[in-house]
Design a protein around this motif. Structure first.
Motif, PDB file in Angstrom:
ATOM      1  N   VAL A 159       0.826  -1.209   0.000  1.00 44.06           N
ATOM      2  CA  VAL A 159       0.000   0.000   0.000  1.00 44.06           C
ATOM      3  C   VAL A 159       0.859   1.257   0.000  1.00 44.06           C
ATOM      4  O   VAL A 159       0.597   2.196  -0.743  1.00 44.06           O
ATOM      5  N   SER A 208      -9.910  -0.769  -1.489  1.00 47.45           N
ATOM      6  CA  SER A 208      -9.771   0.623  -1.088  1.00 47.45           C
ATOM      7  C   SER A 208      -9.979   0.775   0.420  1.00 47.45           C
ATOM      8  O   SER A 208      -9.263   1.528   1.089  1.00 47.45           O
ATOM      9  N   ALA A 209     -10.946   0.042   0.962  1.00 50.06           N
ATOM     10  CA  ALA A 209     -11.170   0.072   2.406  1.00 50.06           C
ATOM     11  C   ALA A 209      -9.983  -0.524   3.153  1.00 50.06           C
ATOM     12  O   ALA A 209      -9.597  -0.031   4.222  1.00 50.06           O
ATOM     13  N   THR A 262      -6.904  -0.434   2.068  1.00 47.78           N
ATOM     14  CA  THR A 262      -5.896   0.617   1.994  1.00 47.78           C
ATOM     15  C   THR A 262      -6.096   1.629   3.124  1.00 47.78           C
ATOM     16  O   THR A 262      -5.145   2.042   3.783  1.00 47.78           O
ATOM     17  N   GLY A 263      -7.347   2.007   3.340  1.00 45.03           N
ATOM     18  CA  GLY A 263      -7.652   2.949   4.415  1.00 45.03           C
ATOM     19  C   GLY A 263      -7.284   2.381   5.777  1.00 45.03           C
ATOM     20  O   GLY A 263      -6.744   3.105   6.629  1.00 45.03           O
ATOM     21  N   LEU A 264      -7.542   1.092   5.991  1.00 44.68           N
ATOM     22  CA  LEU A 264      -7.171   0.455   7.257  1.00 44.68           C
ATOM     23  C   LEU A 264      -5.655   0.456   7.445  1.00 44.68           C
ATOM     24  O   LEU A 264      -5.147   0.752   8.533  1.00 44.68           O
ATOM     25  N   GLN A 290      -3.478   2.484   6.130  1.00 45.86           N
ATOM     26  CA  GLN A 290      -3.034   3.856   6.370  1.00 45.86           C
ATOM     27  C   GLN A 290      -3.347   4.281   7.798  1.00 45.86           C
ATOM     28  O   GLN A 290      -2.522   4.913   8.471  1.00 45.86           O
ATOM     29  N   ALA A 291      -4.530   3.899   8.283  1.00 39.53           N
ATOM     30  CA  ALA A 291      -4.899   4.232   9.662  1.00 39.53           C
ATOM     31  C   ALA A 291      -3.948   3.559  10.641  1.00 39.53           C
ATOM     32  O   ALA A 291      -3.545   4.156  11.651  1.00 39.53           O
ATOM     33  N   ASP A 334      -0.983   5.463  11.007  1.00 39.98           N
ATOM     34  CA  ASP A 334      -1.209   6.663  11.812  1.00 39.98           C
ATOM     35  C   ASP A 334      -1.312   6.346  13.297  1.00 39.98           C
ATOM     36  O   ASP A 334      -1.575   7.230  14.105  1.00 39.98           O
ATOM     37  N   VAL A 336      -3.467   4.117  14.809  1.00 37.48           N
ATOM     38  CA  VAL A 336      -4.766   3.666  15.302  1.00 37.48           C
ATOM     39  C   VAL A 336      -4.605   2.254  15.868  1.00 37.48           C
ATOM     40  O   VAL A 336      -3.920   1.420  15.281  1.00 37.48           O
ATOM     41  N   GLU A 342      -9.530  -0.404  17.679  1.00 39.83           N
ATOM     42  CA  GLU A 342     -10.327   0.528  16.874  1.00 39.83           C
ATOM     43  C   GLU A 342     -10.412   0.041  15.431  1.00 39.83           C
ATOM     44  O   GLU A 342     -11.473   0.129  14.803  1.00 39.83           O
ATOM     45  N   ARG A 353     -13.124  -2.460  14.941  1.00 41.73           N
ATOM     46  CA  ARG A 353     -14.476  -1.887  14.818  1.00 41.73           C
ATOM     47  C   ARG A 353     -14.667  -1.225  13.451  1.00 41.73           C
ATOM     48  O   ARG A 353     -15.762  -1.289  12.866  1.00 41.73           O
ATOM     49  N   VAL A 354     -13.618  -0.583  12.956  1.00 43.35           N
ATOM     50  CA  VAL A 354     -13.707   0.062  11.631  1.00 43.35           C
ATOM     51  C   VAL A 354     -13.913  -0.998  10.545  1.00 43.35           C
ATOM     52  O   VAL A 354     -14.754  -0.834   9.649  1.00 43.35           O
ATOM     53  N   ALA A 412     -16.827  -1.521   7.747  1.00 39.40           N
ATOM     54  CA  ALA A 412     -16.523  -1.577   6.314  1.00 39.40           C
ATOM     55  C   ALA A 412     -17.220  -2.756   5.644  1.00 39.40           C
ATOM     56  O   ALA A 412     -17.670  -2.655   4.497  1.00 39.40           O
TER      57      ALA A 412
END
Lengths: 196, 196
Positions: free
Chosen positions: B112, B166-167, B169-171, B173-174, B177, B179, B183, B186-187, B191
């Motif tokens: 990613v 894409s989701a 990828t967001g995980l 990236q989070a 960061d 996270v 958490e 739960r995200v 999704a």
DNA sequence: CCAATTTTATAGCGATCGATAGAAAAGGTG
DNA sequence: CACCTTTTCTATCGATCGCTATAAAATTGG
């Protein structure tokens, strides 16, 4: 403000130069954008750049701030304008594909990918703080809707806020990978369905 | 294979060194990882590195390949093992938070974010192709389920496959960061709700 | 032991990085 | 005009980038 100052006047439009810097950082990120790239794109010498904007990191910080209001502000506007959290999410997902694939502008989002491949912990922390603040803003609006009974009490505001920003991150990244506006529209529509 | 060869024997374990390189690229990305960083982390001199792995780009390419099977393969395994596309998605979303926040391993995903902030179009294209191939794989499994009547005919296989990756990828990236695993769990659960 | 072969450590290559010193240029102020 | 201030251009600075030439060290084959 046209305060007549002494000395040789600046030969370039500072705000126009800043906008060019924004687009360059947006396209390549902080680290991959060299000072030489900047001076060539902005059409000024290195001493002029340093005199007008401080150093590279200060220029990036200022570029971030202006980017957030000039190009990335659609999230904050949706949160401010829409009466409900879900309404804000719907609007953000509806607008994001167009925002991330604008003609004559870099794809994706500077705040999502600007710190990519950077060694500087300051830059990374700065962007992480901006990203986290958007999660906070969404979570607060979600919490308000739960309190008002517009959303079920069982849901986790922070997790749903994080999901929303995380899905946007995925959209921005997909845009950088060359996914078309039309496909992103369909992806964003799916992403909204996760909302209760 | 212990073919006795002439010449001075290699003083380090090539596969162990490659694994260290994988983790370094994983943590910092291709561009932010310098050859000096690599030689220090791997505990070998620059000529040994170039002799064993070619140049930096070849080492990264090999690191990518081994990473994909050794650390990132849970997506391919889910697609291969689970009978339905939604089952694969459920398993991927269930496993991703743990995968992206493993102790003693870098957070996120090399595929990613490995090309972040890189100028080399070769590196970027290579990673984009790998990412796109996962979208293709998911889309193919979704299409098979539609043909078999396990999913409604109205849905767009490519868009749903793109959404899923894409989701993820967001995980990833989070996770980068900071996270927490809890958490992200739960995200990821949210999704999955976007799936029909 | 002596070659032949491969890897090692040392040192440094040219290029580029972010950043700046110094002098010339261009304006206002007297 | 001369003087003061600020910006401009030219030419670098030391540090680091990816990479490699060279020769010593370590092994096998004879």
């Amino acid at each position: 403000m046209v305060t007549a100052t002494r000395g040789r006047p600046r030969s370039f439009d500072r705000d126009a130069a800043l906008d060019k810097a924004i687009r360059l950082f947006w396209r390549r990120g902080y680290e991959a954008t060299s000072v030489r790239d900047l001076t060539e794109e902005l059409g000024i010498g290195a001493p002029s750049l340093y005199s007008a904007f401080g150093d590279k990191q200060q220029l990036f910080t200022e570029a971030l701030r202006v980017y957030d209001e000039r190009y990335g502000g659609f999230i904050d506007r949706a949160l401010a304008d829409e009466p409900t959290a879900k309404g804000a999410a719907a609007r953000v997902f509806a607008e994001a594909p167009e925002r991330y694939t604008r003609r004559d502008l870099p794809t994706g989002c500077l705040i999502v990918s600007g710190d990519a491949g950077t060694a500087s912990t300051e830059i990374i922390e700065h962007l992480r703080r901006i990203r986290d603040s958007k999660v906070d803003a969404f979570a607060a609006k979600i919490r308000a809707d739960i309190d008002a009974g517009r959303l079920p009490a069982g849901i986790d505001p922070r997790a749903l806020g994080r999901y929303t920003m995380s899905a946007l991150t995925g959209l921005a990244q997909a845009a950088r990978d060359g996914v078309t506006r039309a496909e992103l529209d369909r992806v964003a529509e799916i992403a909204l369905r996760a909302w209760p």
